[in-house]
Motif scaffolding. Sequence first.
Motif, short mmCIF file in Angstrom:
data_model
loop_
_atom_site.label_atom_id
_atom_site.label_comp_id
_atom_site.label_asym_id
_atom_site.label_seq_id
_atom_site.Cartn_x
_atom_site.Cartn_y
_atom_site.Cartn_z
N PRO A 100 -5.98 8.83 5.57
CA PRO A 100 -4.63 8.60 6.10
C PRO A 100 -4.70 8.10 7.55
O PRO A 100 -5.53 8.57 8.34
N ILE A 101 -3.84 7.13 7.86
CA ILE A 101 -3.92 6.49 9.18
C ILE A 101 -2.56 5.90 9.55
O ILE A 101 -1.79 5.51 8.68
N HIS A 102 -2.28 5.85 10.84
CA HIS A 102 -1.02 5.27 11.30
C HIS A 102 -1.21 3.79 11.60
O HIS A 102 -2.34 3.28 11.64
N GLY A 103 -0.10 3.09 11.79
CA GLY A 103 -0.12 1.63 11.95
C GLY A 103 -1.05 1.12 13.03
O GLY A 103 -1.85 0.22 12.79
N MET A 142 -4.57 -1.29 12.78
CA MET A 142 -4.92 -2.51 13.54
C MET A 142 -6.28 -2.35 14.22
O MET A 142 -7.11 -3.27 14.18
N GLN A 143 -6.53 -1.18 14.81
CA GLN A 143 -7.80 -0.94 15.49
C GLN A 143 -8.95 -0.88 14.48
O GLN A 143 -10.02 -1.42 14.73
N LYS A 148 4.69 9.21 14.52
CA LYS A 148 4.04 8.03 13.97
C LYS A 148 4.06 8.09 12.45
O LYS A 148 3.89 9.15 11.86
N LYS A 149 4.26 6.93 11.85
CA LYS A 149 4.21 6.84 10.39
C LYS A 149 2.75 6.79 9.96
O LYS A 149 1.97 5.99 10.47
N VAL A 150 2.40 7.63 9.02
CA VAL A 150 1.03 7.70 8.53
C VAL A 150 1.03 7.24 7.08
O VAL A 150 1.84 7.67 6.27
N TYR A 151 0.09 6.34 6.77
CA TYR A 151 -0.01 5.74 5.45
C TYR A 151 -1.26 6.24 4.74
O TYR A 151 -2.27 6.55 5.38
N GLN A 152 -1.18 6.24 3.41
CA GLN A 152 -2.30 6.69 2.61
C GLN A 152 -2.36 5.85 1.33
O GLN A 152 -1.32 5.48 0.77
#
Length: 111
Positions: free
Chosen positions: A26-29, A33-34, A74-78
């Motif tokens: 899981p990671i935020h936007g 990018m990084q 922060k929005k976190v995506y998975q």
Amino acid sequence: MPRKKSLDEEQLTDTNYYILLSMVHPIHGYGIMQQVKSISEGIFEIGPASLYTSLKKMQEAGFIILIDIGESDKKVYQLTESGKELLKKDYARRKRMVEQGKIIMKELEDE
């Protein structure tokens, strides 16, 4: 004839491929990018507009989900299971493309 969208055909664009690669955890936007920049050794970068457009499309297609981690704004995506399968499938497709390219490049070298 209209061009089909890559997600409809379950083929990833380079942008979507790198985004999904960056989402093994899981990671935020901004982290995506990084991570994309790191994975590609600085060769490929994604700006916020492209990133969030791609995230929205992949979320609508069911390949990623937005998760709530509590305190952070922060929005976190998975990745979803279908997102993982799509990434594996596209990795195999790209690997075949490289192998096919090696055959042709060897022919060029032999000339």
